[in-house]
Design a protein around this motif. Structure first.
Motif, PDB file in Angstrom:
ATOM      1  N   TYR A 114     -85.978  23.010  21.943  1.00 32.83           N
ATOM      2  CA  TYR A 114     -84.531  22.958  22.067  1.00 32.83           C
ATOM      3  C   TYR A 114     -83.490  23.874  22.069  1.00 32.83           C
ATOM      4  CZ  TYR A 114     -86.139  18.199  21.735  1.00 32.83           C
ATOM      5  OH  TYR A 114     -87.013  16.883  22.037  1.00 32.83           O
ATOM      6  N   GLY A 115     -84.002  25.111  21.533  1.00 34.87           N
ATOM      7  CA  GLY A 115     -83.216  26.282  21.190  1.00 34.87           C
ATOM      8  C   GLY A 115     -82.594  26.014  19.924  1.00 34.87           C
ATOM      9  N   SER A 117     -85.872  33.183  23.472  1.00 35.90           N
ATOM     10  CA  SER A 117     -84.630  33.367  22.375  1.00 35.90           C
ATOM     11  C   SER A 117     -83.748  34.506  23.239  1.00 35.90           C
ATOM     12  CB  SER A 117     -85.116  34.012  21.281  1.00 35.90           C
ATOM     13  OG  SER A 117     -86.011  33.052  20.535  1.00 35.90           O
ATOM     14  N   MET A 118     -84.011  35.160  24.320  1.00 37.36           N
ATOM     15  CA  MET A 118     -83.251  36.246  24.797  1.00 37.36           C
ATOM     16  C   MET A 118     -82.200  35.524  25.615  1.00 37.36           C
ATOM     17  SD  MET A 118     -86.020  38.724  26.218  1.00 37.36           S
ATOM     18  CE  MET A 118     -85.062  39.777  27.240  1.00 37.36           C
ATOM     19  N   ASN A 119     -82.477  34.152  25.761  1.00 35.88           N
ATOM     20  CA  ASN A 119     -81.282  33.393  26.890  1.00 35.88           C
ATOM     21  C   ASN A 119     -80.173  32.788  25.710  1.00 35.88           C
ATOM     22  OD1 ASN A 119     -82.550  33.580  29.182  1.00 35.88           O
ATOM     23  ND2 ASN A 119     -83.749  31.899  28.762  1.00 35.88           N
ATOM     24  N   GLN A 120     -80.536  32.882  24.581  1.00 36.64           N
ATOM     25  CA  GLN A 120     -79.627  32.235  23.731  1.00 36.64           C
ATOM     26  C   GLN A 120     -78.750  33.279  22.665  1.00 36.64           C
ATOM     27  OE1 GLN A 120     -81.517  29.293  21.399  1.00 36.64           O
ATOM     28  NE2 GLN A 120     -83.121  29.131  22.908  1.00 36.64           N
ATOM     29  N   VAL A 140     -85.857  40.780  18.345  1.00 33.58           N
ATOM     30  CA  VAL A 140     -86.455  40.414  19.862  1.00 33.58           C
ATOM     31  C   VAL A 140     -86.609  41.874  20.476  1.00 33.58           C
ATOM     32  CG1 VAL A 140     -86.033  39.534  22.170  1.00 33.58           C
ATOM     33  CG2 VAL A 140     -85.895  38.152  20.209  1.00 33.58           C
ATOM     34  N   SER A 141     -85.531  42.729  20.271  1.00 31.54           N
ATOM     35  CA  SER A 141     -85.786  44.041  20.695  1.00 31.54           C
ATOM     36  C   SER A 141     -86.821  44.892  20.249  1.00 31.54           C
ATOM     37  CB  SER A 141     -84.228  44.782  20.659  1.00 31.54           C
ATOM     38  OG  SER A 141     -83.223  44.279  21.275  1.00 31.54           O
ATOM     39  N   ASN A 142     -87.032  44.846  18.937  1.00 32.01           N
ATOM     40  CA  ASN A 142     -87.967  45.401  18.281  1.00 32.01           C
ATOM     41  C   ASN A 142     -89.294  45.193  18.602  1.00 32.01           C
ATOM     42  OD1 ASN A 142     -86.218  47.117  16.756  1.00 32.01           O
ATOM     43  ND2 ASN A 142     -86.383  45.773  15.112  1.00 32.01           N
ATOM     44  N   SER A 143     -89.632  43.594  18.870  1.00 35.20           N
ATOM     45  CA  SER A 143     -90.571  43.085  19.304  1.00 35.20           C
ATOM     46  C   SER A 143     -91.208  43.441  20.722  1.00 35.20           C
ATOM     47  CB  SER A 143     -90.694  41.627  19.570  1.00 35.20           C
ATOM     48  OG  SER A 143     -91.970  40.941  20.083  1.00 35.20           O
TER      49      SER A 143
END
Length: 184
Positions: free
Chosen positions: A23-24, A104-107, A119-122
């Motif tokens: 669901y985000g 997660s990038m979409n949110q 997310v960027s570090n990952s």
């Protein structure tokens, strides 16, 4: 003296993750999290600062579990690791679609600011692992450039998991992509 807790932090993360994945962040309610985890609001807030903190910890938990899969660290390094990663990493939780980190990038607009950093570090970590596998194959093209292309392809097939299609289609696309990449 406080009451003893009757849940584990890891257990809460394991049960919250599918909700956030499906669901985000914005569309997952605290009531749904209470129901899924079996922990009431006060218990959740005793363990996590707020829903945003629970989301961030779920994201960190997901990424730690993905590293344990060792899809890109198996020896010998090379194309087989990359192909296995592309085929199996986009959907690693039964019943979920895509990759939780990619979703997660979409949110980003509604997520806690730390999510973008996580997310960027990952992604930087993944790019480095992919580049090491590419370097092992001694391609004619710079390994970091190929790693960027592979990571972009991974993002695309992760997003496509939300469309109707089959695993066979994804595997065909990965196979076709890998045939091209191996020639670079």
């Amino acid at each position: 003296m406080g009451r003893p807790k009757h849940f584990s932090r890891e257990g809460v993360l394991e049960r919250a993750l599918p909700l956030f994945w499906k669901y985000g962040f914005a569309d997952t309610s605290l009531q749904e999290l209470e129901k899924a985890t079996g922990v009431n609001k006060s218990g959740l807030y005793a363990e996590f600062a707020d829903k945003g903190d629970l989301y961030l910890e779920s994201l960190r938990h997901y990424l730690r579990k993905r590293q344990e899969d060792e899809l890109l660290t198996a020896k010998p390094l090379g194309w087989k690791n990359i192909e296995r990663f592309l085929k199996f990493a986009p959907c690693t939780l039964e019943g979920q679609k895509g990759c939780f980190s990619i979703n997660s990038m979409n949110q980003f607009a509604v997520l806690p600011p730390a999510a973008q950093e996580i997310v960027s570090n990952s992604r930087a970590f993944l790019k480095d692992l992919i580049a090491r596998n590419v370097e092992a194959e001694k391609p004619g093209m710079k390994a970091t450039l190929l790693a960027e292309m592979i990571l972009t392809f991974f993002t695309g097939i992760s997003m496509e998991q939300h469309l109707k299609g089959s695993k066979a289609t994804t595997n065909r696309k990965v196979g076709d992509f890998m045939r091209v990449v191996r020639k670079l």
